[in-house]
Write a protein that holds these residues in place. Structure first.
Motif, short mmCIF file in Angstrom:
data_model
loop_
_atom_site.label_atom_id
_atom_site.label_comp_id
_atom_site.label_asym_id
_atom_site.label_seq_id
_atom_site.Cartn_x
_atom_site.Cartn_y
_atom_site.Cartn_z
N GLY A 16 0.68 3.32 -3.60
CA GLY A 16 0.75 4.76 -3.41
C GLY A 16 -0.54 5.48 -3.77
N LYS A 17 -1.65 4.97 -3.27
CA LYS A 17 -2.96 5.55 -3.61
C LYS A 17 -3.05 7.03 -3.28
CE LYS A 17 -5.57 1.23 -3.21
NZ LYS A 17 -6.04 1.14 -4.59
N ASN A 18 -2.35 7.46 -2.26
CA ASN A 18 -2.35 8.88 -1.88
C ASN A 18 -1.11 9.62 -2.39
OD1 ASN A 18 -4.79 8.60 -0.37
ND2 ASN A 18 -3.61 7.66 1.29
N GLY A 19 -0.46 8.98 -3.36
CA GLY A 19 0.74 9.59 -3.91
C GLY A 19 1.99 9.17 -3.16
N GLU A 64 0.83 -1.20 0.00
CA GLU A 64 0.00 0.00 0.00
C GLU A 64 0.87 1.26 0.00
OE1 GLU A 64 -3.22 0.63 -0.22
OE2 GLU A 64 -3.80 -1.47 -0.42
N GLU A 65 1.90 1.25 0.83
CA GLU A 65 2.78 2.42 0.90
C GLU A 65 4.17 1.98 1.36
OE1 GLU A 65 3.37 3.24 4.33
OE2 GLU A 65 2.00 1.64 4.88
N ASN A 116 5.06 3.03 -10.27
CA ASN A 116 5.54 2.85 -8.89
C ASN A 116 6.09 1.44 -8.67
OD1 ASN A 116 4.86 5.47 -8.21
ND2 ASN A 116 2.83 4.91 -7.45
#
Length: 334
Positions: free
Chosen positions: A287-290, A261-262, A326
């Protein structure tokens, strides 16, 4: 799989079948129904082109036709003379048969295994035909299966047509997708072709061409664009009216459990792989939130920290990222 045929009206499908029949019987022209416009003729010919990569001996890019009071006459432009056409087709079929043997499909192989083996075969045996981008007239074979099976060199269209042909022969539903894409070194929003396959009830994208370039840079087969969903591919591909690809069950990163996810989720993965002396670290961060601009530097420091715990000798690290997706590929040399 005749995907583009399925998108035609019943009237257009009849004309599509007439074109196929004419080509297979060596005819030089096809008379379309009187209500078929030039625009629809082009649409039908394009559908035949993408649905039937085995018809490599016809030039579908330059659609020649005559407008008459009784309907449009499509003039078939063969790229192989009639006197040797059968021999050329037979040689192509023999080459394809040899390739299928070299792919080494086993009886117990799943559709996922077959998709992966075709993907890897093309990456390991085909080069990208850069010259064809600037001179498509002289290098027209790069845009069909001749480039792959005769020259071992093709552009995205030829590669995706070859993938479809091989997949279909192995019983996998597959179509050639087309739109525009962006890739470092190639440009922004350039015309592009790739594939969509169906495994079980799930459709997914496969872009062998972009994986081929990344694999060459990494000296290792890459799967950045292997069986990925719309959500991932639309980051650097644009297209319309293609099947929905929602899941990522069969993607390399989901299968290998290297999808995060991150960045903070990476620690255990890196610790395990470095501890096991893995020379390759390959993973994707959603990196859904960048992701931060210095993501590569942060990953480098994370890996360096883990290496210091398990590797006492000197070492070097090569990082070959695909920032658009990514995806990060790291080679450790010690």
């Amino acid at each position: 799989m005749e995907y583009y045929f399925s998108k035609l009206t019943s009237t257009e499908q009849k004309q599509y079948k007439k074109v196929i029949d004419a080509i297979e019987n060596g005819k030089v022209s096809v008379k379309f129904a009187i209500n078929i416009t030039a625009e629809v003729v082009t649409k039908i010919i394009s559908a035949v082109d993408y649905d039937h990569p085995e018809l490599f001996y016809v030039d579908f890019k330059r659609v020649k036709y005559l407008s008459t009071p009784v309907g449009i006459i499509y003039c078939i432009d063969y790229t192989v003379m009639s006197s040797v056409r059968k021999e050329v087709i037979n040689k192509m079929e023999s080459r394809i048969k040899i390739v299928l043997e070299e792919i080494k499909i086993k009886e117990q192989d799943s559709d996922l295994d077959k998709c992966r083996k075709i993907h890897n075969y093309l990456i390991n045996h085909i080069g990208y035909h850069y010259e064809a981008l600037n001179n498509s007239e002289i290098n027209s074979e790069a845009f069909n299966i001749r480039g792959v099976f005769e020259e071992s060199k093709a552009v995205c269209e030829g590669i995706s047509k070859a993938y479809k042909l091989l997949a279909n022969k192995l019983g996998i539903k597959c179509l050639v997708a087309n739109g525009v894409s962006s890739m470092d070194g190639f440009g922004e929003r350039i015309p592009h072709a790739w594939n969509i396959v169906k495994i079980g009830n799930e459709c997914a994208h496969i872009d062998v061409t972009w994986d081929l370039g990344l694999s060459a840079s990494s000296r290792k087969n890459r799967y950045d664009y292997f069986l990925i969903p719309d959500e991932w591919i639309t980051v650097d591909h644009e297209y319309f009216n293609l099947p929905k690809c929602k899941g990522f069950t069969y993607s390399y990163f989901a299968q290998k459990k290297c999808l995060f996810e991150e960045i903070n989720s990476l620690k255990k993965f890196l610790e395990k792989d470095v501890k096991n002396s893995s020379k390759i670290l390959y993973f994707k961060i959603l990196g859904k939130n960048g992701l931060p601009d210095d993501i590569e530097n942060r990953i480098y420091k994370l890996i360096k920290k883990e290496i210091s715990n398990y590797i006492m000798s000197s070492y070097t690290m090569e990082l070959v990222p695909n920032r658009r997706q990514n995806v990060f590929f790291v080679r450790i040399n010690n």
